[in-house]
Design a protein around this motif. Structure first.
Motif, PDB file in Angstrom:
ATOM      1  N   VAL A   1      -4.408  -7.092   0.843  1.00 57.29           N
ATOM      2  CA  VAL A   1      -5.252  -7.012   0.145  1.00 57.29           C
ATOM      3  C   VAL A   1      -5.988  -7.749  -0.107  1.00 57.29           C
ATOM      4  O   VAL A   1      -5.950  -8.665   0.160  1.00 57.29           O
ATOM      5  CB  VAL A   1      -4.501  -7.055  -1.354  1.00 57.29           C
ATOM      6  CG1 VAL A   1      -3.040  -5.165  -1.205  1.00 57.29           C
ATOM      7  CG2 VAL A   1      -4.025  -7.823  -1.786  1.00 57.29           C
TER       8      VAL A   1
ATOM      9  N   CYS B   1      -6.669  -2.580  -0.012  1.00 58.42           N
ATOM     10  CA  CYS B   1      -5.532  -2.437   0.712  1.00 58.42           C
ATOM     11  C   CYS B   1      -6.472  -2.226   2.951  1.00 58.42           C
ATOM     12  O   CYS B   1      -7.216  -2.043   2.368  1.00 58.42           O
ATOM     13  CB  CYS B   1      -4.428  -1.449   1.284  1.00 58.42           C
ATOM     14  SG  CYS B   1      -3.718  -1.022   2.748  1.00 58.42           S
TER      15      CYS B   1
ATOM     16  N   CYS C   1       0.542  -1.243   0.119  1.00 59.90           N
ATOM     17  CA  CYS C   1      -0.030   0.076  -0.028  1.00 59.90           C
ATOM     18  C   CYS C   1       0.323   1.301  -0.029  1.00 59.90           C
ATOM     19  O   CYS C   1       1.881   1.042   0.586  1.00 59.90           O
ATOM     20  CB  CYS C   1      -0.707   0.132   1.330  1.00 59.90           C
ATOM     21  SG  CYS C   1      -1.807   1.729   1.852  1.00 59.90           S
TER      22      CYS C   1
ATOM     23  N   LEU D   1      -5.005  -0.216  -5.439  1.00 59.05           N
ATOM     24  CA  LEU D   1      -3.902  -1.160  -6.061  1.00 59.05           C
ATOM     25  C   LEU D   1      -3.748  -1.304  -7.377  1.00 59.05           C
ATOM     26  O   LEU D   1      -4.396  -1.899  -7.501  1.00 59.05           O
ATOM     27  CB  LEU D   1      -3.880  -1.427  -4.765  1.00 59.05           C
ATOM     28  CG  LEU D   1      -3.306  -1.793  -3.565  1.00 59.05           C
ATOM     29  CD1 LEU D   1      -2.418  -2.519  -2.159  1.00 59.05           C
ATOM     30  CD2 LEU D   1      -2.070  -0.263  -2.497  1.00 59.05           C
TER      31      LEU D   1
END
Ligand SMILES: [Zn+2]
Length: 82
Positions: free
Chosen positions: A47, A70, A39, A82
């Motif tokens: 995640v 995240c 992250c 992400l």
């Protein structure tokens, strides 16, 4: 009877570049190394994969866009993709 020449120079290929350029060429040809997802806000490495816009078709969820979120930030009420 004379032997045929076994080797001959092929025209059209340019001489090899500098050693530095040779190294660059080799590095470019290498596959990208795998990197761990992290992250960018909290530095966490855990995640969750989510799906946005899934369609229900004949009782089955189909399609949709996957997104990695995240976990650490999600627990704080923030949605960091992400
Ligand atoms: Zn985070």
């Amino acid at each position: 009877m004379t032997d045929k020449p076994r080797f001959h120079v092929v025209d059209g290929t340019k001489a090899p570049d500098t050693p530095a350029e040779e190294v660059r060429k080799r590095v470019r040809a290498m596959p990208k190394p795998a990197t761990m997802v992290q992250c960018h806000r909290c530095g966490g490495r855990e995640v969750i994969e989510t799906k946005i816009g899934v369609l229900m078709k004949n009782g089955k969820p189909t399609g949709g866009t996957k997104a990695l979120i995240c976990v650490g930030c999600l627990l704080k009420g923030e949605r960091v993709t992400l």
